[in-house]
Design a protein around this motif. Structure first.
Motif, PDB file in Angstrom:
ATOM      1  N   UNK A 232       1.203  -0.856  -0.048  1.00 42.16           N
ATOM      2  CA  UNK A 232      -0.332  -0.224   0.449  1.00 42.16           C
ATOM      3  C   UNK A 232       1.100   1.173   0.264  1.00 42.16           C
ATOM      4  N   UNK A 233       2.246   1.076   0.366  1.00 39.82           N
ATOM      5  CA  UNK A 233       2.980   2.598   0.927  1.00 39.82           C
ATOM      6  C   UNK A 233       3.460   2.532  -0.995  1.00 39.82           C
ATOM      7  N   UNK A 234       3.341   2.069  -2.348  1.00 39.66           N
ATOM      8  CA  UNK A 234       3.945   2.456  -3.947  1.00 39.66           C
ATOM      9  C   UNK A 234       2.750   2.834  -3.731  1.00 39.66           C
ATOM     10  N   UNK A 235       1.647   2.660  -3.792  1.00 42.78           N
ATOM     11  CA  UNK A 235       0.984   3.664  -4.503  1.00 42.78           C
ATOM     12  C   UNK A 235       1.239   4.641  -6.021  1.00 42.78           C
ATOM     13  N   UNK A 236       1.193   3.529  -6.441  1.00 40.06           N
ATOM     14  CA  UNK A 236       2.104   3.181  -7.963  1.00 40.06           C
ATOM     15  C   UNK A 236       0.777   3.788  -8.310  1.00 40.06           C
ATOM     16  N   UNK A 237      -1.024   3.883  -8.750  1.00 41.32           N
ATOM     17  CA  UNK A 237      -1.670   3.701  -9.103  1.00 41.32           C
ATOM     18  C   UNK A 237      -2.405   5.541  -9.375  1.00 41.32           C
TER      19      UNK A 237
END
Length: 245
Positions: A232-237
């Motif tokens: 969830x920390x990535x939030x690539x979207x």
């Protein structure tokens, strides 16, 4: 922060089951807005933002389980978003999810989910509150050439029902899935989540184990996705303004 509390006003087009209470906000970052309200307003607070290009909503949760289990409510929220979108889109179109937080419509990005936990909560603590938030691309009218962004789409372009109907249905699914979790176990919800993961695979190939999703290959091997909070920390979207186009 500009906030209007509606408390189930008849004039509101958003119909929410108890114990939800609707708050409308002009702030685009509904996660931050809802985190600010969580300690004082409590469970069931649903914050809604509607503006050109963005539909965003978030809900305050007050779990009874320790965080290591309670965090799985994020998957419940994503399931509710996916099912709400599927209920209000044209027939024979696919709503899919990428682990753990991206929402796709017919293979194009239409939004995603976010999550916040009360600061200082350890895995064996019961969180004072958590917030699940969803951000969806409402339209792309502000883009001169939408075709230049083939990886995304919007609710308007795809002929979805009104945003208020989507939010109302999302809240109903949240209630339904929390009830199933309580009475049938989390597998009753996680199976619905896994059914929407892209690409479709045979039932049983994927499963939730702890805070990870596993894919089991016929040879007996498998693939373990990143732990939930790490992923969830990535939030690539999304970027700093919301879902990426």
């Amino acid at each position: 922060m500009t906030m209007v509390r509606e408390d189930n006003l008849a004039a509101s087009k958003v119909v929410l089951p108890p114990p939800f209470t609707l708050h409308r906000t002009e702030g685009r970052d509904v996660l931050a807005e809802t985190v600010a309200l969580a300690p004082s307003e409590g469970a069931g607070t649903l914050v809604l933002h509607q503006s050109p290009g963005l539909l965003a909503f978030a809900v305050v949760l007050e779990p009874e389980q320790e965080l290591v289990e309670a965090q799985l409510a994020f998957l419940l929220g994503m399931t509710a978003v996916g099912d709400a979108l599927a209920a209000h889109c044209p027939p024979d179109r696919s709503v899919r999810l990428n682990w753990p937080d991206e929402v796709l419509f017919d293979g194009a990005r239409i939004g995603g989910g976010r999550f916040a936990i009360a600061p200082g909560t350890a895995d064996d603590d019961v969180p004072d509150w958590m917030v699940f938030a969803a951000e969806l691309i409402a339209d792309r009218d502000h883009i001169a050439e939408p075709g230049a962004y083939p990886d995304s789409t919007s609710l308007l372009e795809e002929g979805f029902d009104p945003a208020e109907d989507i939010v109302s249905t999302f809240a109903s699914y949240m209630m339904l899935y929390f009830d199933r979790w309580a009475h049938e176990g989390f597998a009753a919800v996680s199976n619905r989540f896994l059914m929407r993961i892209d690409p479709p695979l045979l039932r049983g190939v994927r499963r939730i184990e702890g805070d990870r999703m596993l894919e089991i290959t016929p040879s007996g091997g498998g693939r373990r996705m990143a732990p939930l909070r790490e992923a969830l920390a990535v939030q690539a979207w999304r970027d700093e303004t919301g879902p990426r186009l």
